[in-house]
Write a protein that holds these residues in place. Structure first.
Motif, mmCIF file in Angstrom:
data_model
loop_
_atom_site.group_PDB
_atom_site.id
_atom_site.type_symbol
_atom_site.label_atom_id
_atom_site.label_comp_id
_atom_site.label_asym_id
_atom_site.label_seq_id
_atom_site.Cartn_x
_atom_site.Cartn_y
_atom_site.Cartn_z
ATOM 1 N N SER A 28 -33.015 -71.019 38.761
ATOM 2 C CA SER A 28 -32.816 -72.184 39.627
ATOM 3 C C SER A 28 -31.344 -72.484 39.910
ATOM 4 O O SER A 28 -31.021 -73.034 40.958
ATOM 5 C CB SER A 28 -33.447 -73.426 39.001
ATOM 6 O OG SER A 28 -34.829 -73.241 38.831
ATOM 7 N N PHE A 29 -30.442 -72.138 38.981
ATOM 8 C CA PHE A 29 -29.021 -72.401 39.171
ATOM 9 C C PHE A 29 -28.213 -71.496 38.249
ATOM 10 O O PHE A 29 -28.658 -71.141 37.165
ATOM 11 C CB PHE A 29 -28.673 -73.880 38.933
ATOM 12 C CG PHE A 29 -28.982 -74.378 37.556
ATOM 13 C CD1 PHE A 29 -28.001 -74.399 36.570
ATOM 14 C CD2 PHE A 29 -30.252 -74.830 37.226
ATOM 15 C CE1 PHE A 29 -28.290 -74.860 35.285
ATOM 16 C CE2 PHE A 29 -30.545 -75.291 35.956
ATOM 17 C CZ PHE A 29 -29.558 -75.307 34.983
ATOM 18 N N ALA A 33 -23.049 -74.114 38.298
ATOM 19 C CA ALA A 33 -23.457 -74.441 39.669
ATOM 20 C C ALA A 33 -24.309 -75.715 39.703
ATOM 21 O O ALA A 33 -24.828 -76.158 38.677
ATOM 22 C CB ALA A 33 -24.239 -73.273 40.263
ATOM 23 N N ILE A 35 -27.400 -78.198 40.057
ATOM 24 C CA ILE A 35 -28.824 -78.164 39.731
ATOM 25 C C ILE A 35 -29.580 -78.675 40.964
ATOM 26 O O ILE A 35 -29.227 -79.717 41.518
ATOM 27 C CB ILE A 35 -29.121 -79.059 38.506
ATOM 28 C CG1 ILE A 35 -28.388 -78.524 37.276
ATOM 29 C CG2 ILE A 35 -30.621 -79.170 38.253
ATOM 30 C CD1 ILE A 35 -28.391 -79.469 36.082
ATOM 31 N N PRO A 36 -30.611 -77.966 41.400
ATOM 32 C CA PRO A 36 -31.362 -78.427 42.582
ATOM 33 C C PRO A 36 -32.000 -79.805 42.367
ATOM 34 O O PRO A 36 -32.396 -80.165 41.250
ATOM 35 C CB PRO A 36 -32.445 -77.353 42.754
ATOM 36 C CG PRO A 36 -31.883 -76.135 42.113
ATOM 37 C CD PRO A 36 -31.082 -76.649 40.947
ATOM 38 N N GLY A 167 -25.199 -76.875 34.172
ATOM 39 C CA GLY A 167 -25.436 -77.166 35.578
ATOM 40 C C GLY A 167 -24.778 -78.488 35.913
ATOM 41 O O GLY A 167 -24.486 -79.284 35.025
ATOM 42 N N TYR A 169 -24.605 -82.053 38.575
ATOM 43 C CA TYR A 169 -25.344 -82.887 39.508
ATOM 44 C C TYR A 169 -24.466 -84.060 39.895
ATOM 45 O O TYR A 169 -23.735 -84.615 39.060
ATOM 46 C CB TYR A 169 -26.665 -83.391 38.917
ATOM 47 C CG TYR A 169 -27.630 -83.800 40.001
ATOM 48 C CD1 TYR A 169 -28.464 -82.863 40.589
ATOM 49 C CD2 TYR A 169 -27.681 -85.102 40.480
ATOM 50 C CE1 TYR A 169 -29.341 -83.214 41.622
ATOM 51 C CE2 TYR A 169 -28.547 -85.464 41.501
ATOM 52 C CZ TYR A 169 -29.363 -84.514 42.066
ATOM 53 O OH TYR A 169 -30.205 -84.860 43.086
#
Length: 172
Positions: A28-29, A33, A35-36, A167, A169
């Motif tokens: 997912s990441f 990077a 996090i969706p 991750g 956000y």
């Protein structure tokens, strides 16, 4: 509140040394990077746990512990979002595996409850770093391990391997 932050250096998990390192990944990441949004917490995203995998666990691993913490909260120490206790042979989690109906996961209580709780930074507080720490333990957790103090005691005493995936956000 923007300048008020904890840090990775203030994490008690950073002080736990193990002889072996794990490699923790997610489809997912990438490490470092964003996090969706799908994996962001209640009221922000869908609050679905991301798929995770780790390699490098010793063969004799009895227990795996996953701790997700936010390093950038305006508190003295990082905030633990999720603590999940898994069997020693578990080397991956599918997306959503940390859902409320997970039968093969034991959740320890955090300030956000006994469940997966995804990223939910304060709006306008900037980028937050979420660390997914995976520990391999040589023995099961003690029966009296119900909170942070006891878990840190057990990790210091029996962790043989650890790894971290980070991750980010940000909420505008």
């Amino acid at each position: 509140m923007r300048p008020v932050r904890s840090s990775a250096q203030r994490s008690r998990l950073a002080q736990i040394e193990t002889p072996l390192g794990l490699v923790v990944t997610s489809p997912s990441f990438a490490d470092g990077a964003p996090i969706p949004r799908r994996h962001a917490g209640r009221g922000v995203g869908d609050d679905v746990s991301p798929a995770l995998a780790w390699t490098g666990l010793p063969d004799a691993t009895s227990t795996v512990v996953l701790i997700i913490e936010d390093d950038d909260v305006p508190l003295p120490r990082p905030l633990w979002h999720t603590v999940a206790v898994l069997g020693g042979s578990v080397v991956h989690l599918d997306e959503g595996a940390l859902g409320p109906d997970a039968s093969d996961v034991v959740f320890l209580k955090t300030p956000l409850g006994r469940r997966y709780s995804g990223p939910r930074p304060i709006p306008g507080h900037g980028v937050h770093h979420y660390r997914f720490h995976v520990f391999g333990l040589s023995t099961p957790l003690r029966p009296d391990t119900t909170g942070r103090t006891e878990l840190l005691r057990d990790l210091r005493a029996t962790a043989t391997a650890c790894g971290t995936l980070t991750g980010t956000y940000r909420r505008p």
